[in-house]
Enzyme design. Structure first.
Site, PDB file in Angstrom:
ATOM      1  N   ARG A   1      -3.691  -7.327  14.403  1.00  0.00           N
ATOM      2  CA  ARG A   1      -2.759  -6.359  14.980  1.00  0.00           C
ATOM      3  C   ARG A   1      -3.174  -4.954  14.560  1.00  0.00           C
ATOM      4  NH1 ARG A   1      -0.461  -4.766  10.273  1.00  0.00           N
ATOM      5  NH2 ARG A   1      -0.037  -6.356   8.701  1.00  0.00           N
TER       6      ARG A   1
ATOM      7  N   LYS B   1       0.827  -1.207   0.000  1.00  0.00           N
ATOM      8  CA  LYS B   1       0.000   0.000   0.000  1.00  0.00           C
ATOM      9  C   LYS B   1       0.862   1.258   0.000  1.00  0.00           C
ATOM     10  CE  LYS B   1      -3.164  -2.727   2.765  1.00  0.00           C
ATOM     11  NZ  LYS B   1      -3.467  -3.151   4.141  1.00  0.00           N
TER      12      LYS B   1
END
Ligand code: ADP
Length: 449
Positions: free
Chosen positions: A291, A237
């Site tokens: 997470r 990303k």
């Protein structure tokens, strides 16, 4: 509440966690490799312990060294950050066995979501939509050709143990299938030591849309809306925004409700992210990250919820104390990842920061461990700064991003700032009209020009 937390990470995320601890009145212990002795989070922490040489295996992945540091400094809890040991269920268990609190989900949830086939089975059981594909791994005795034909080409062969976009091969028609299978198997074997593969329908123009989850493990679960992370290069990303320009309020509420139901059934604790591909109005689960995520600040900004503070409060036994109806979505936020890389070739560019000036003013947040004179070591991830901007509308946010990128000065190394400055001029991006393949084409076109 905890008195002292050990931060088992480095870079901007270690600093982000230190900041949350400070605001909660909690002391921090930094652990670092010899390459990071001058790192910002090490300087700011109350105590620091050198845990080994630069190579991650000998320092940030060195479990005995980290647990020894925790014992010596007498911390109450360990925050793993992002990457390194954050999704290592064995580490989470060891942390608990040594009498420390693990600031994260149940090790069992980390384990099941870490195995792609098990994760897919689990979320099907929990009622979430997944990409149509094989039910589990495909072996030599299976009629893969018949399965692929029933899914409809193109199909994607994926490694069960995969990660980082490795071990994925597309078959565009029946003639490609055998080769895709054998290439994916051998890549999977080489990278993950496990040649198990499975089949999925290949989606041609999806967006990557993920949902931020926060649970207290005591019945309380909320979502903080979605992030659109479709702007990727090699499945990495580069820019994330919230809300997604592609979703409307009904779609958001509908997928949100299904996700909450699933996470409540699972009894999920801490922050987590459900990643989906989205195409033609349909969501398809691809994986869950158990997470905190690099791009968490955009969700924080549009909801006003501090995810790291909530992770810490929840780990200390706290309840969420509010429900989905209390979560208010306001405005628009964009994060750009600034990597120490050449903006066209993406070759890493470590080195000394000769000049540094971070942008500021209304609606600007910079999560970075850089400072003038800092030397970026060549050993680690190239992410050096996250520039996050907020605006009442997407348009205001885009204008603000443009001016913040103009202000940002990072001298002495190459960074991806020039790429972002070009991106912010591209009509497709400005119109919110992009899928997961768009950025690769943009970068390639730019290089050809
Ligand atoms: P990894 O764990 O290797 O990152 P993911 O399953 O999360 O693998 O997929 C990574 C990326 O690969 C996705 O963001 C998407 O760009 C692409 N991808 C994965 N599955 C499909 C699919 N079925 N069709 C099209 N693209 C896919």
């Amino acid at each position: 509440m905890f008195e002292k937390i050990l931060i088992a990470n480095r870079g901007e995320i270690a600093l982000r966690i230190h900041r949350a601890c400070r605001e909660l009145g909690i002391q921090t212990v930094a652990v670092h490799s010899t390459a990071d002795a001058d790192a910002m989070h090490v300087r700011l922490a109350d105590e620091s312990v050198c845990i080994g040489p630069p190579a991650p295996r000998q320092s940030y992945l060195n479990i005995p060294a980290i647990l020894s540091a925790a014992t010596i400094t007498g911390v109450d809890a360990i925050h793993p950050g992002v990457g390194f040991l954050a999704e290592n269920a064995d580490f989470a268990e060891m942390v608990q066995e040594h009498g420390f609190t693990w600031i994260g989900p149940e090790p069992e949830h980390i384990r099941v979501m870490g195995d792609k086939i098990a994760a897919k089975r689990k979320v099907i059981e929990l009622g979430l939509p997944t990409v149509p594909g094989s039910d589990g791994p495909v072996g030599p005795d299976d009629d893969v050709a018949a399965l692929a034909a029933s899914l409809g080409y193109p199909v994607l062969v994926k490694a069960a143990g995969g990660g980082g976009g490795k071990g994925m091969k597309v078959a565009h028609g029946p003639e490609d299938l055998d080769q895709a299978l054998s290439l994916a198997r051998s890549e999977a074997k080489a990278f993950f030591g496990n040649d198990m593969v499975y089949l999925e329908k290949f989606l041609g123009k999806p967006r990557h849309i993920e949902l931020q989850i926060l649970g207290d493990g005591q019945g309380g679960v909320i979502h903080l809306g979605e992030r659109d992370c479709s702007l990727q290069r090699r499945h990495q990303k580069l820019l994330e925004e919230a809300p997604s320009p592609a979703l409307n309020a009904e779609e958001r509420a509908a997928i949100g409700a299904r996700a909450l139901e699933a996470m409540r059934t699972l009894g999920y604790r801490s922050a987590g992210t459900l990643e989906f591909l989205y195409e033609d109005g349909h969501f398809y689960f691809i994986e869950m990250n158990t997470r905190l995520q690099v791009e968490h600040p955009v969700s924080e900004w549009i909801t006003g919820i501090d995810l790291v503070r909530e992770q810490i409060r929840i780990a200390a036994g706290g309840r969420l104390g509010f429900g989905q109806e209390d979560v208010r979505f306001q405005g628009h936020a964009i994060e750009v990842r600034i990597n120490a890389e050449h903006p066209e070739t993406f070759v890493p560019s470590p080195g000394r920061i000769s000049d540094y000036h971070a942008p500021g003013g209304p609606g600007v947040r910079v999560d970075s461990h850089l400072y003038q004179g800092y030397r970026i070591p060549p050993t680690y991830d190239s992410l050096v700064s996250k520039l996050i901007v907020y605006g009442a509308t997407r348009n205001e946010c885009l204008m603000r991003l443009r001016r913040a990128l103009e202000e940002y000065v990072i001298g002495g190394i190459e960074t991806t700032i020039p790429l972002h400055r070009k991106l912010i001029q591209a009509p497709d991006f400005l119109n919110g009209d992009y899928d997961i393949h768009w950025l690769e084409r943009f970068v390639a076109g730019d290089r050809a020009a």
